[in-house]
Design a protein around this motif. Structure first.
Motif, PDB file in Angstrom:
ATOM      1  N   GLY B  38     -33.733  -2.161  90.909  1.00  0.00           N
ATOM      2  CA  GLY B  38     -32.815  -2.358  92.023  1.00  0.00           C
ATOM      3  C   GLY B  38     -33.461  -1.874  93.309  1.00  0.00           C
ATOM      4  O   GLY B  38     -34.236  -0.912  93.307  1.00  0.00           O
ATOM      5  N   SER B  39     -33.135  -2.539  94.411  1.00  0.00           N
ATOM      6  CA  SER B  39     -33.767  -2.230  95.699  1.00  0.00           C
ATOM      7  C   SER B  39     -32.866  -1.350  96.561  1.00  0.00           C
ATOM      8  O   SER B  39     -31.643  -1.285  96.358  1.00  0.00           O
ATOM      9  CB  SER B  39     -34.056  -3.524  96.449  1.00  0.00           C
ATOM     10  N   VAL B  40     -33.481  -0.707  97.543  1.00  0.00           N
ATOM     11  CA  VAL B  40     -32.729   0.056  98.538  1.00  0.00           C
ATOM     12  C   VAL B  40     -31.703  -0.853  99.220  1.00  0.00           C
ATOM     13  O   VAL B  40     -30.543  -0.470  99.421  1.00  0.00           O
ATOM     14  CB  VAL B  40     -33.686   0.677  99.575  1.00  0.00           C
ATOM     15  N   MET B  41     -32.148  -2.067  99.564  1.00  0.00           N
ATOM     16  CA  MET B  41     -31.258  -2.994 100.281  1.00  0.00           C
ATOM     17  C   MET B  41     -30.027  -3.349  99.445  1.00  0.00           C
ATOM     18  O   MET B  41     -28.902  -3.319  99.948  1.00  0.00           O
ATOM     19  CB  MET B  41     -32.022  -4.279 100.653  1.00  0.00           C
ATOM     20  N   ASN B 112     -26.861  -1.885  84.782  1.00  0.00           N
ATOM     21  CA  ASN B 112     -28.105  -1.113  84.876  1.00  0.00           C
ATOM     22  C   ASN B 112     -28.836  -1.393  86.192  1.00  0.00           C
ATOM     23  O   ASN B 112     -29.322  -0.463  86.851  1.00  0.00           O
ATOM     24  CB  ASN B 112     -29.017  -1.433  83.689  1.00  0.00           C
ATOM     25  N   ASP B 113     -28.932  -2.666  86.590  1.00  0.00           N
ATOM     26  CA  ASP B 113     -29.608  -2.999  87.846  1.00  0.00           C
ATOM     27  C   ASP B 113     -28.885  -2.373  89.035  1.00  0.00           C
ATOM     28  O   ASP B 113     -29.520  -1.906  89.991  1.00  0.00           O
ATOM     29  CB  ASP B 113     -29.686  -4.517  88.031  1.00  0.00           C
ATOM     30  N   ILE B 118     -28.474   1.671  93.414  1.00  0.00           N
ATOM     31  CA  ILE B 118     -27.794   2.794  94.063  1.00  0.00           C
ATOM     32  C   ILE B 118     -28.684   4.037  94.053  1.00  0.00           C
ATOM     33  O   ILE B 118     -28.755   4.782  95.040  1.00  0.00           O
ATOM     34  CB  ILE B 118     -26.435   3.065  93.386  1.00  0.00           C
ATOM     35  N   THR B 119     -29.387   4.249  92.940  1.00  0.00           N
ATOM     36  CA  THR B 119     -30.316   5.385  92.877  1.00  0.00           C
ATOM     37  C   THR B 119     -31.395   5.241  93.945  1.00  0.00           C
ATOM     38  O   THR B 119     -31.740   6.214  94.634  1.00  0.00           O
ATOM     39  CB  THR B 119     -30.944   5.485  91.477  1.00  0.00           C
ATOM     40  N   ALA B 120     -31.929   4.019  94.100  1.00  0.00           N
ATOM     41  CA  ALA B 120     -32.941   3.779  95.135  1.00  0.00           C
ATOM     42  C   ALA B 120     -32.369   4.077  96.521  1.00  0.00           C
ATOM     43  O   ALA B 120     -33.035   4.700  97.374  1.00  0.00           O
ATOM     44  CB  ALA B 120     -33.426   2.327  95.066  1.00  0.00           C
ATOM     45  N   TYR B 121     -31.129   3.650  96.751  1.00  0.00           N
ATOM     46  CA  TYR B 121     -30.525   3.880  98.061  1.00  0.00           C
ATOM     47  C   TYR B 121     -30.302   5.378  98.316  1.00  0.00           C
ATOM     48  O   TYR B 121     -30.495   5.863  99.435  1.00  0.00           O
ATOM     49  CB  TYR B 121     -29.205   3.121  98.190  1.00  0.00           C
ATOM     50  N   SER B 136     -37.515   0.843  89.500  1.00  0.00           N
ATOM     51  CA  SER B 136     -37.435   0.124  88.224  1.00  0.00           C
ATOM     52  C   SER B 136     -37.784   1.067  87.089  1.00  0.00           C
ATOM     53  O   SER B 136     -38.249   2.194  87.314  1.00  0.00           O
ATOM     54  CB  SER B 136     -38.412  -1.056  88.222  1.00  0.00           C
ATOM     55  N   LYS B 137     -37.572   0.610  85.886  1.00  0.00           N
ATOM     56  CA  LYS B 137     -37.967   1.408  84.730  1.00  0.00           C
ATOM     57  C   LYS B 137     -39.460   1.722  84.790  1.00  0.00           C
ATOM     58  O   LYS B 137     -39.899   2.807  84.408  1.00  0.00           O
ATOM     59  CB  LYS B 137     -37.634   0.665  83.429  1.00  0.00           C
ATOM     60  N   GLU B 138     -40.239   0.757  85.317  1.00  0.00           N
ATOM     61  CA  GLU B 138     -41.693   0.906  85.324  1.00  0.00           C
ATOM     62  C   GLU B 138     -42.180   2.013  86.262  1.00  0.00           C
ATOM     63  O   GLU B 138     -43.114   2.742  85.942  1.00  0.00           O
ATOM     64  CB  GLU B 138     -42.363  -0.423  85.701  1.00  0.00           C
TER      65      GLU B 138
END
Lengths: 422, 205
Positions: B38-41, B112-113, B118-121, B136-138
């Protein structure tokens, strides 16, 4: 003859209130009545009329005159009453057992209401056979009964920076002490078969907070219980009905309610309730984690701010509670002069491991000012420290684990106040 | 105490789908972390929609709801501000907790995505990543939180218990003078208890 119940008339209450404020010089049966005490000379309704039948209260409640003995909240402490705390009215209780309906509550997503027929307990992770139990399965294991205190890690947490809340219900009431019935967690883990690298367990709740904590396997196998009864009856919904974990002597947050799952792992999980919360910030900016045990602690429950001395000078009973997460309480000292002179209190009632203990100190109050303190000694030799001693080690931002000595100032009217002293 | 020589054979084996349904926890080493990203945006939209009403547009929080961002370097201040960025040791805790218990009142409603976003944000709100970051998981285990090293195992046994274990305590002439140094009545934040006090007085009268 018309019998009126005088105990409830406004004039009598106002009179008593005035008498109490004036120093409690008039105290019911102790006072002289020129014309005889009307409670004796006049016929009271309960002496004449029939009382309730046995079918009136299939599940009984306390007397209506005890209606003020209640859990209470402090609204400003939390954002919302659903993830919040309330307080046991310690100042109104005696002995060591907390009545189920008065046991303080701490929820993170409210009280879950769970149909026990739909409740399951799963054990998974590093086990030979992941298992699912229903309530009926659990009740077929050998049972145990133990009395333990459950103290919230944040009990007295509002007092780190100084005297703040006026009453032991608020300063010390995030605690209760009941007899639990359940099964040793060890038996359940053995049923699943813990693998040799299974060093930690993670209990999880079925409520919307899905509370999780990491607990070392040694503790899990030692004295943890999975319980469904408290004080002989089913757990109250607010205490985890139908199933909760009991972690004797350790901070209340770990006693996962509405217990639905126990995972076995090789490392701790470092979940929210053991990183963001329930870690203890020290003054240098570092923080202790995994501060599990509740240190020895005590409090005088009467006299206290909510339990002033109403009877005037003369024979006075001081009483309180003491407990330790590391054992029993063989001794409590009390002082009535702010710590200049100490007296060994009289312990009364059972002395059980990791349970509340009741102490008394009877003294002849001369009507002068008092500074009351109690100091618990536990069976390991630990002596309850002062708040200032704790602050020397921790500063004032630890939030949790405040077991410092409490002081009540009692004025000449018998009114008590939460204070700190030099 | 009964000692069980062998298993009682109670309960039944848990099935894989049952374990998958309930075993949603993740750890700092990535155990339990599902596939996804998931992205910040994307996280910003989700956060504004589902989180900001309590936690504030910038993670500063409304009322007494938890503050999620800011407070860097404040942990030894008189009034520390403990947030994800200033205090939390592991990013896995953010992912796990948001996934299991948030939004408050609608737990386990995020995919999950969405949790990755949200975590990224939340990382972005705490100045830990740029606005084009995708979690991402990676790449999850590459993240290190600023305050990770400042937690240590309970040391009361060494730091306090020895000092507080006393074979003798003072019982008389322990101090010359006692002064009241703090009073709760002056702070005056205790809930009004007049009714309870009156009831108690009436009962004892």
């Amino acid at each position: 003859m018309t019998v009126s119940f005088k105990g409830k008339t406004p004039s009598r209450r106002a009179f008593l209130k005035g008498a109490a404020a004036a120093g409690g010089t008039l105290a019911g049966a102790g006072a002289a009545h020129a014309a005889g005490d009307p409670e004796i000379t006049e016929l009271q309704p309960w002496m004449q009329q029939l009382g309730d039948g046995v079918d009136v209260a299939p599940y009984g409640k306390p007397s209506e005159y005890e209606a003020h003995v209640q859990r209470r909240t402090v609204e400003w402490l939390t954002a919302d009453p659903v993830s919040s705390i309330n307080f046991t009215p310690l100042h109104e209780l005696d002995g060591i057992i907390t009545p189920n309906g008065l046991c303080f509550e701490r929820h993170h997503s409210g009280t879950a209401h769970i149909d026990p027929a739909k409740h399951r307990l799963m054990i998974n992770g590093l086990v030979d056979t992941p298992l699912v139990f229903n309530m009926a399965d659990l009740m077929r294991f050998p049972r145990e009964n133990h009395v333990y205190f459950l103290e919230c890690a944040a009990n007295s947490g509002m007092e780190w920076r100084g005297a703040q809340l006026n009453g032991c219900q608020f300063t010390h009431g995030m605690i209760h002490n009941v007899m639990y019935t359940g099964v040793k967690l060890k038996y359940l883990l053995e049923e699943a078969g813990v693998k040799t690298n299974g060093k930690w367990i993670m209990p999880e709740g079925a409520d919307a907070a899905a509370m999780t904590r990491s607990i070392p396997m040694e503790k899990a196998l030692d004295d943890c219980l999975v319980v469904w009864k408290m004080n002989g009856e089913a757990l109250r919904p607010e205490q985890g009905y139908p199933l909760r974990l009991v972690v004797p002597g350790w901070e209340g947050n770990m006693w996962v309610k509405w217990l639905r799952r126990i995972e076995v792992g090789d490392e701790p999980w470092h979940h929210r309730e053991e990183t963001s919360k329930y870690t203890d910030l020290l003054s240098d900016g570092t923080a202790r984690r995994f501060t599990w045990e509740m240190d020895a602690k005590s409090v005088i429950t009467s006299p206290s701010p909510q339990a002033p001395i109403l009877h005037g000078k003369g024979p006075t009973v001081l009483t309180g509670l003491a407990w330790s997460g590391r054992g029993t309480i063989p001794r409590v000292d009390v002082t009535i002069d702010g710590g200049k002179t100490w007296h060994e209190a009289r312990m009364s009632g059972p002395s059980l491991d990791k349970s509340m203990h009741r102490f008394y100190f009877e003294f002849d109050w001369d009507g002068g000012e008092l500074l009351l303190q109690s100091r618990a000694h536990d069976s390991t030799g630990y002596v309850q420290p002062t708040k200032d001693e704790l602050r020397e080690y921790r500063g004032t931002n630890s939030i949790y684990h405040n077991n410092g000595i409490q002081t009540w100032y009692v004025n000449k009217n018998g009114e008590a106040e939460n204070v700190e002293v030099s | 105490t009964p000692v069980m020589a062998e298993k009682l054979g109670l309960g039944r084996p848990a099935s894989d789908d049952e374990i998958a349904a309930w075993d949603i926890d993740i750890r700092p080493d990535g155990q339990g972390l599902p596939e996804g990203s998931g992205s910040v945006m994307d996280g910003e939209d989700l956060y504004m929609d589902q989180c900001s009403v309590c936690h504030g547009v910038f993670g500063e929080a409304e009322g007494r709801w938890p503050v999620l961002a800011g407070g860097d370097g404040s942990l030894s201040d008189d009034r520390p501000v403990k947030t994800i960025g200033s205090y939390w040791p592991y990013l896995s805790t953010v992912w796990d907790y948001v996934h299991r218990a948030m939004p408050f009142g609608d737990a386990q409603s995020l995919s999950n995505d969405e949790v990755y976003a949200i975590t990224a944000y939340l990382m972005y709100l705490n100045y830990l990543v740029e606005d084009d970051f995708v979690l991402s998981k990676e790449n999850f285990l590459e993240v290190r939180m600023p305050n990770e090293e400042n937690f240590f195992m309970d040391d009361r046994a060494d730091a306090e218990l020895v000092a507080f274990a006393k074979s003798e305590v003072c019982m008389s002439d322990c101090k010359d003078n006692v002064e009241i140094t703090a009073r709760a009545a002056i702070v005056d934040v205790t809930p009004e208890d007049a009714d309870a006090r009156e009831a108690r007085a009436a009962r004892l009268g």
